[in-house]
Design a protein around this motif. Structure first.
Motif, PDB file in Angstrom:
ATOM      1  N   GLY A 143       0.755  -1.477  -0.419  1.00 40.56           N
ATOM      2  CA  GLY A 143      -0.220   0.144  -0.204  1.00 40.56           C
ATOM      3  C   GLY A 143       1.032   1.402  -0.333  1.00 40.56           C
ATOM      4  N   PHE A 279      -6.356   5.219  -3.745  1.00 44.16           N
ATOM      5  CA  PHE A 279      -7.834   4.711  -3.725  1.00 44.16           C
ATOM      6  C   PHE A 279      -7.276   3.519  -3.531  1.00 44.16           C
ATOM      7  CE2 PHE A 279      -8.246   8.827  -6.272  1.00 44.16           C
ATOM      8  CZ  PHE A 279      -9.446   9.840  -4.291  1.00 44.16           C
ATOM      9  N   ALA A 280      -6.160   2.724  -4.323  1.00 46.53           N
ATOM     10  CA  ALA A 280      -5.750   1.321  -4.604  1.00 46.53           C
ATOM     11  C   ALA A 280      -4.837   1.266  -3.411  1.00 46.53           C
ATOM     12  CB  ALA A 280      -4.981   1.155  -5.610  1.00 46.53           C
ATOM     13  N   LEU A 282      -5.115   3.091  -0.340  1.00 44.20           N
ATOM     14  CA  LEU A 282      -5.679   3.466   1.029  1.00 44.20           C
ATOM     15  C   LEU A 282      -6.246   1.632   2.053  1.00 44.20           C
ATOM     16  CD1 LEU A 282      -7.241   6.794   0.646  1.00 44.20           C
ATOM     17  CD2 LEU A 282      -4.398   6.002   2.417  1.00 44.20           C
ATOM     18  N   PRO A 283      -7.331   1.551   0.488  1.00 47.52           N
ATOM     19  CA  PRO A 283      -7.729   0.104   1.374  1.00 47.52           C
ATOM     20  C   PRO A 283      -6.600  -1.374   1.724  1.00 47.52           C
ATOM     21  CG  PRO A 283      -8.805   0.600  -0.489  1.00 47.52           C
ATOM     22  CD  PRO A 283      -7.638   1.476  -0.340  1.00 47.52           C
ATOM     23  N   LEU A 284      -5.795  -0.928   0.904  1.00 53.99           N
ATOM     24  CA  LEU A 284      -4.889  -2.049   1.229  1.00 53.99           C
ATOM     25  C   LEU A 284      -4.108  -1.832   2.560  1.00 53.99           C
ATOM     26  CD1 LEU A 284      -2.487  -2.547  -1.849  1.00 53.99           C
ATOM     27  CD2 LEU A 284      -3.735  -4.402  -0.777  1.00 53.99           C
ATOM     28  N   GLY A 286      -5.822  -0.567   5.153  1.00 58.51           N
ATOM     29  CA  GLY A 286      -6.617  -0.176   5.686  1.00 58.51           C
ATOM     30  C   GLY A 286      -6.761  -1.693   5.992  1.00 58.51           C
ATOM     31  N   ALA A 287      -6.910  -3.033   5.062  1.00 57.52           N
ATOM     32  CA  ALA A 287      -6.795  -4.184   5.265  1.00 57.52           C
ATOM     33  C   ALA A 287      -5.041  -4.406   5.803  1.00 57.52           C
ATOM     34  CB  ALA A 287      -6.663  -5.159   3.729  1.00 57.52           C
TER      35      ALA A 287
END
Length: 315
Positions: A143, A279-280, A282-284, A286-287
């Motif tokens: 990320g 946007f790719a 930030l989810p990583l 968060g995960a």
């Protein structure tokens, strides 16, 4: 509080853990912006040296006010080792790496390897590092790498070598602070910062004229004060507390959260624009935090889910 405690056996209050993580995530994320402002007119070695000398002096007064005794000879030695690794070497290696031409994107990516190294030293030292933590650390690095794609990946071979040395020194110092016998937290921080700052001052006097401080702008001084109060006295103390009270993976997770916070600060205060990579990424990130924070619960849920599925199939 001794440093050679069994961190796996400690169970800090959830509010204390959450507050410490919030401070390290948010405050250290904003220091990227503050360092940039301070370095506009302030010599880097002197900036770091006087920052930690002042912080160490404040913490020494706090420790004495709390009634803590001065460290023993062994504790002075151990705290000096940690201070040399984390304050003098790690902090200044980053500055020299950037001065020698390493790009901001590569620097940000290299720093995210720190919790990987810390988890590795912890594993070799006999501490158990869950598989879910390794997964979370890997996701965090990916990320942060995506976040850094818009940065400058230029580098010189010497700059790159120094850049990789910075997270190594920080991780070794972090691990040492978990294992070596140190005085009470306030006194330990005071000694580490005073020793590291003194080493930095000696180096600064060899490369940077003290008269340069007379040319520092009011804006750079304001940024330096922010780094002293919030970046060091508040956030670094929170990080040292995390090292003693939680897992290596969780304590080191700041390194891939900070770039995301720094990016948001740059958008809000520096007029930077977001790209598709954000946007790719930030989810990583968060995960990654989910795996590190709730890895045990995820494992229990996964095992229960498998048993339930096998029960349905058997029926």
């Amino acid at each position: 509080m001794p440093a050679n405690i069994n961190v796996q056996a400690r169970h800090p209050a959830p509010w204390a853990l959450g507050l410490a993580l919030l401070l390290v995530y948010v405050v250290w994320g904003t220091t990227y912006f503050a360092i940039g402002i301070a370095l506009q007119t302030m010599p880097p070695l002197l900036m770091s040296a006087i920052r930690f000398l002042c912080a160490g002096g404040v913490m020494l007064l706090v420790a004495l006010w709390q009634g803590h005794a001065l460290p023993t000879a062994v504790q002075w030695r151990n705290a000096a080792i940690v201070g040399a690794l984390m304050v003098f070497l790690a902090m200044n290696l980053v500055g020299f790496a950037q001065k020698l031409g390493i790009g901001s994107g590569l620097m940000a990516t290299v720093v995210t390897t720190m919790p990987m190294w810390l988890a590795l030293w912890s594993r070799w030292g006999g501490e158990r590092v869950p598989v879910t933590s390794w997964i979370g650390l890997a996701l965090g690095v990916v990320g942060a790498l995506l976040l850094a794609l818009e940065g400058d990946f230029s580098a010189t071979w010497l700059g790159a070598l120094l850049a990789f040395g910075a997270p190594l020194c920080w991780s070794v110092g972090s691990y040492a602070s978990r294992k070596l016998s140190l005085p009470a937290p306030a006194m330990a921080a005071a000694v580490q910062w005073l020793v590291g700052g003194a080493m930095g001052l000696v180096a600064a006097l060899c490369f940077e004229p003290p008269s340069a401080l007379g040319q520092v702008s009011a804006q750079s001084w304001a940024a330096w004060v922010y780094l002293l109060v919030f970046g060091t006295l508040v956030a670094l103390n929170a990080y040292l507390w995390l090292l003693q009270n939680t897992s290596a993976a969780l304590a080191g997770s700041y390194s891939f959260v900070n770039p995301a916070v720094a990016l948001l600060v740059g958008v809000a205060l520096g007029g930077e624009l977001l790209t598709g990579w954000v946007f790719a990424a930030l989810p990583l990130i968060g995960a990654a935090l989910v795996f590190i924070l709730y890895g045990k619960a995820l494992k229990v849920w996964s095992v229960g889910r498998k048993k339930a599925l096998w029960g349905v199939r058997a029926g």
